[in-house]
Design an enzyme around this catalytic site. Structure first.
Site, PDB file in Angstrom:
ATOM      1  N   ASP A  17      57.305  18.466  -1.680  1.00  0.00           N
ATOM      2  CA  ASP A  17      56.338  19.021  -0.728  1.00  0.00           C
ATOM      3  C   ASP A  17      55.127  18.096  -0.654  1.00  0.00           C
ATOM      4  OD1 ASP A  17      54.943  20.647   0.961  1.00  0.00           O
ATOM      5  OD2 ASP A  17      54.565  22.240  -0.485  1.00  0.00           O
TER       6      ASP A  17
ATOM      7  N   ASP B 159      57.092  18.170   6.250  1.00  0.00           N
ATOM      8  CA  ASP B 159      56.472  17.777   4.980  1.00  0.00           C
ATOM      9  C   ASP B 159      57.162  18.327   3.737  1.00  0.00           C
ATOM     10  OD1 ASP B 159      55.726  20.368   5.582  1.00  0.00           O
ATOM     11  OD2 ASP B 159      53.763  20.195   4.656  1.00  0.00           O
ATOM     12  N   GLU B 160      58.319  18.960   3.860  1.00  0.00           N
ATOM     13  CA  GLU B 160      58.976  19.471   2.652  1.00  0.00           C
ATOM     14  C   GLU B 160      60.480  19.521   2.838  1.00  0.00           C
ATOM     15  OE1 GLU B 160      58.449  23.615   1.596  1.00  0.00           O
ATOM     16  OE2 GLU B 160      57.707  24.072   3.610  1.00  0.00           O
TER      17      GLU B 160
END
EC number: 2.7.7.7
Length: 351
Positions: free
Chosen positions: A8, A103-104
């Site tokens: 993350d 983003d993860e």
């Protein structure tokens, strides 16, 4: 035993902006819509979080908490380019990557032999390569399951690395607050609190039959998660479950007539998106209404195809739940899946 990583990026959009403009690094920064256009915060950096600012907060409220807050509009093409670089790092390690957003992602590294098969070393490598290649810090959680890996990635943010070994699972989960469990939102958290269930140790005291009675099929999930059981696989291809279109209005829609007038444009946008997705098979439709007091209600019909008359009926029923000005209106469809073979009854939910 599976080895699952959850990677993350820390305050990703803000991190990209701070990387590209060092003057932004030590000041409160938020990425989102402007207060004048009733925007919300998409993310913010850690100096801003010290003021109580958080994602999904109205920008106007964030500015009241921190008058010196710098607010930048999002630059999604730039963020997407950085995300692709980071995703490429993941794929160098394993093909079993499940992106959750820009983003993860989850990674299944159970069969990876690099780094002597150590998931901890793999996590360290991801962090090192991400900062070297992109300048972005990544927090990584390592655990035998997806839900624990996700919790672990948030444990020591920012720039964290937390490992939950198989031997530690039972002790770790026992003290875990139930609102950390995957799928426990505000409504279920309130029901659990009403039962004096605050931790997984508390939850373990309740028999499966009672959980099924109180929570339906989600009771099975609660029973397993309280014992650290989560067999969900890392899915390389994510299954799209819905297509929707929505709008947050610059000025509240004052009444139902105004909502009716705004509906055709939303239906037209939804229709365009369905065209782009190849007109997938639909199993139901829904309308979402957020009132000016920020309460949100969603009403659905299952088993119906997109039809303006049906959307209008849903809108009227949903608006009747609040009968007040509306700041956000949305329409959408639920997509059919291979195992969705039965028709559902009319239902709705409200938070």
């Amino acid at each position: 035993m599976r080895k699952i990583l959850h990677a993350d990026c820390d305050c990703f959009y803000a991190a990209v902006e701070m990387r590209d403009d060092p003057r932004l690094r030590d000041i409160p920064l938020a990425i989102g819509g402007s207060a004048e256009r009733r925007g919300v915060v998409a993310t913010c950096n850690y100096p801003a979080r010290r003021y109580g600012i958080r994602s999904a907060m109205p920008t106007a409220h964030a500015l009241r908490l921190c008058p010196g807050l710098t607010v930048l509009p999002p630059d999604f093409p730039r963020y997407r380019a950085v995300s692709e670089q980071i995703q490429a790092i993941f794929h160098e390690l394993t093909p079993l990557v499940e992106p959750l957003s820009l983003d993860e992602a989850f990674l299944d590294v159970s069969g990876v032999t690099r780094f002597k098969g150590s998931a901890t070393w793999m996590a360290r490598w991801i962090k090192q390569e991400a900062i070297r290649r992109t300048g972005i810090t990544v927090s990584v959680g390592v655990a035998p399951s997806k839900f624990l890996a996700k919790i672990a990635s948030d444990w020591d943010k920012p720039d964290g690395l937390h490992v939950i070994t198989p031997e530690e699972v039972d002790t770790f989960v026992a003290s875990l607050p139930v609102n950390k469990l995957h799928g426990v939102g505000p409504a279920n958290a309130a029901k659990l609190e009403a039962m004096n269930i605050r931790t997984c140790t508390d939850l373990r005291q309740w028999p499966l039959d009672t959980l099924l009675e109180r929570f339906g099929k989600f009771g099975h999930r609660l029973y397993g998660l309280a014992r650290g059981i989560d067999e969900r696989p890392v899915k390389v291809e994510r299954e799209r479950k819905s297509v929707s279109a929505e709008n947050t209005f610059h000025q509240d829609l004052p009444d139902l007539d105004a909502c009716r007038a705004a509906l055709p444009a939303l239906i037209a946008r939804l229709d365009e998106r369905l065209d782009r997705h190849g007109r997938p098979r639909v199993r139901g439709l829904f309308v979402k209404v957020r009132f000016n007091d920020f309460t949100l209600t969603t009403l659905e019909y299952a088993g119906w195809q997109p039809d303006p008359a049906r959307f209008l009926l849903l809108l009227e029923e949903a608006w009747a739940r609040g009968t007040r000005p509306v700041r956000l209106l949305g329409v959408g469809v639920r997509l059919a899946t291979p195992d969705s073979t039965r028709q559902l009854d009319l239902f709705g939910e409200s938070d």
